[in-house]
Motif scaffolding. Sequence first.
Motif, mmCIF file in Angstrom:
data_model
loop_
_atom_site.group_PDB
_atom_site.id
_atom_site.type_symbol
_atom_site.label_atom_id
_atom_site.label_comp_id
_atom_site.label_asym_id
_atom_site.label_seq_id
_atom_site.Cartn_x
_atom_site.Cartn_y
_atom_site.Cartn_z
ATOM 1 N N GLU A 132 -8.187 82.597 113.291
ATOM 2 C CA GLU A 132 -8.505 83.941 112.835
ATOM 3 C C GLU A 132 -9.354 83.856 111.569
ATOM 4 O OE1 GLU A 132 -5.236 86.664 112.566
ATOM 5 O OE2 GLU A 132 -4.053 85.524 114.031
ATOM 6 N N PRO A 133 -10.345 84.755 111.441
ATOM 7 C CA PRO A 133 -11.197 84.765 110.238
ATOM 8 C C PRO A 133 -10.385 84.938 108.957
ATOM 9 C CG PRO A 133 -12.152 86.115 111.960
ATOM 10 C CD PRO A 133 -10.795 85.726 112.439
ATOM 11 N N ALA A 134 -9.351 85.788 109.026
ATOM 12 C CA ALA A 134 -8.529 86.025 107.833
ATOM 13 C C ALA A 134 -7.810 84.756 107.405
ATOM 14 C CB ALA A 134 -7.515 87.135 108.108
ATOM 15 N N MET A 135 -7.356 83.976 108.360
ATOM 16 C CA MET A 135 -6.670 82.734 108.041
ATOM 17 C C MET A 135 -7.626 81.721 107.432
ATOM 18 S SD MET A 135 -3.523 83.237 108.773
ATOM 19 C CE MET A 135 -2.689 81.683 108.958
ATOM 20 N N LYS A 136 -8.878 81.771 107.916
ATOM 21 C CA LYS A 136 -9.894 80.880 107.349
ATOM 22 C C LYS A 136 -10.145 81.231 105.883
ATOM 23 C CE LYS A 136 -14.538 79.092 108.140
ATOM 24 N NZ LYS A 136 -15.747 79.151 108.998
ATOM 25 N N ASP A 137 -10.175 82.538 105.587
ATOM 26 C CA ASP A 137 -10.354 82.974 104.196
ATOM 27 C C ASP A 137 -9.166 82.519 103.343
ATOM 28 O OD1 ASP A 137 -12.732 84.171 104.863
ATOM 29 O OD2 ASP A 137 -11.873 86.185 105.100
ATOM 30 N N CYS A 138 -7.984 82.635 103.930
ATOM 31 C CA CYS A 138 -6.785 82.217 103.201
ATOM 32 C C CYS A 138 -6.814 80.721 102.896
ATOM 33 C CB CYS A 138 -5.539 82.552 104.015
ATOM 34 S SG CYS A 138 -5.016 84.273 103.904
ATOM 35 N N ASP A 189 -3.392 90.230 101.199
ATOM 36 C CA ASP A 189 -4.072 91.528 101.357
ATOM 37 C C ASP A 189 -5.065 91.466 102.516
ATOM 38 O OD1 ASP A 189 -2.653 92.536 99.260
ATOM 39 O OD2 ASP A 189 -4.250 92.271 97.768
ATOM 40 N N GLY A 190 -5.799 90.356 102.615
ATOM 41 C CA GLY A 190 -6.779 90.199 103.689
ATOM 42 C C GLY A 190 -6.122 90.143 105.053
ATOM 43 N N LEU A 191 -4.997 89.471 105.155
ATOM 44 C CA LEU A 191 -4.282 89.380 106.430
ATOM 45 C C LEU A 191 -3.785 90.757 106.880
ATOM 46 C CD1 LEU A 191 -2.155 86.126 105.917
ATOM 47 C CD2 LEU A 191 -4.178 86.383 107.347
ATOM 48 N N GLU A 192 -3.281 91.537 105.934
ATOM 49 C CA GLU A 192 -2.771 92.863 106.268
ATOM 50 C C GLU A 192 -3.903 93.812 106.672
ATOM 51 O OE1 GLU A 192 -0.510 94.081 102.888
ATOM 52 O OE2 GLU A 192 1.239 92.858 103.417
ATOM 53 N N THR A 197 -1.718 88.829 113.195
ATOM 54 C CA THR A 197 -0.375 88.650 113.755
ATOM 55 C C THR A 197 0.442 87.634 112.956
ATOM 56 O OG1 THR A 197 -1.251 86.940 115.240
ATOM 57 C CG2 THR A 197 -1.152 89.204 116.088
ATOM 58 N N ALA A 198 -0.220 86.872 112.114
ATOM 59 C CA ALA A 198 0.470 85.823 111.351
ATOM 60 C C ALA A 198 0.987 86.304 110.007
ATOM 61 C CB ALA A 198 -0.471 84.639 111.129
ATOM 62 N N VAL A 199 0.690 87.569 109.659
ATOM 63 C CA VAL A 199 0.992 88.029 108.314
ATOM 64 C C VAL A 199 2.484 88.016 108.007
ATOM 65 C CG1 VAL A 199 1.073 90.479 108.962
ATOM 66 C CG2 VAL A 199 0.539 89.824 106.612
ATOM 67 N N GLY A 200 3.324 88.413 108.979
ATOM 68 C CA GLY A 200 4.764 88.490 108.728
ATOM 69 C C GLY A 200 5.378 87.152 108.374
ATOM 70 N N GLU A 201 5.185 86.168 109.273
ATOM 71 C CA GLU A 201 5.752 84.849 109.053
ATOM 72 C C GLU A 201 5.136 84.152 107.847
ATOM 73 O OE1 GLU A 201 6.002 80.510 111.326
ATOM 74 O OE2 GLU A 201 5.234 82.276 112.402
ATOM 75 N N PHE A 202 3.839 84.287 107.715
ATOM 76 C CA PHE A 202 3.148 83.608 106.612
ATOM 77 C C PHE A 202 3.530 84.223 105.271
ATOM 78 C CE2 PHE A 202 -0.656 82.665 104.012
ATOM 79 C CZ PHE A 202 -0.628 81.278 104.119
ATOM 80 N N LYS A 203 3.737 85.534 105.247
ATOM 81 C CA LYS A 203 4.072 86.218 104.008
ATOM 82 C C LYS A 203 5.403 85.711 103.451
ATOM 83 C CE LYS A 203 4.313 90.807 101.927
ATOM 84 N NZ LYS A 203 4.160 92.266 102.163
ATOM 85 N N MET A 204 6.353 85.432 104.349
ATOM 86 C CA MET A 204 7.649 84.917 103.901
ATOM 87 C C MET A 204 7.490 83.559 103.220
ATOM 88 S SD MET A 204 10.110 85.979 107.096
ATOM 89 C CE MET A 204 11.487 85.116 106.364
#
Length: 235
Positions: A132-138, A189-192, A197-204
């Motif tokens: 995912e592009p957002a994950m790449k940014d992260c 913020d970018g993931l949200e 779909t990875a925001v929940g698990e990754f956020k924890m």
Amino acid sequence: MESVNFFKGYGKVNPLEDHPINPSPKHRRHRIIALSLAVFLAIIIGSLVAVLMNKSATESQKSDPSQLASNSADSLKTVCAVTRYPDSCFSSISPLNSPPSNNPLRFFNLSLHASAIVVSSLKNLLADSTAEPAMKDCAELFDDAASQLGRSAESICVGFGEKVLTEMKISDLQTWISAAMTDQETCLDGLEEMGSTAVGEFKMRVQKSQEYMSNTLAILNNIQSLYKKFGLTMP
């Protein structure tokens, strides 16, 4: 009569009994001086023994590993009390605190180290999931966060005789650690925003990292007062 005189003479064990000699004033003065010296030496020796016994007890206490660990744990609780997350502060630093210490700078170093470990693990996780592009940014943001923490750790390594925590050094550390925290927040913020779909698990997972860095920053912000509280001199 001779026998009487014989037995009378035989009974004189001390020839001075019949004529006791009173000590002269000079002799009495010598005796008083000798007695005074004896009392004085007894006091000095008694005091020395008391000091040595106390020193021995103190050294024994210092060398007792369980006592050292207990004192260090109490000091760590005092340090963690200035943070927003005292429980995670204690649980993250305590396993790394070997040998036990009660130095605020060491606790700061260990908290920084714990933060770097978590950030590094998240960075590696992101490197393996950049679909995912957002994950790449992260991944890029966490790479920068790791660099900020690495720079912070390097800045504390100084040469012999150099001051570790100058006002400028503390200011730089505050800037770098805050920047690392901002990188994480920007990632979330970018993931949200992108509905990842990875925001929940990754956020924890990121929450633990944020807590660790928040604790590290809080210890740094209060390090001068902590040194005063422990009666130590700032390095």
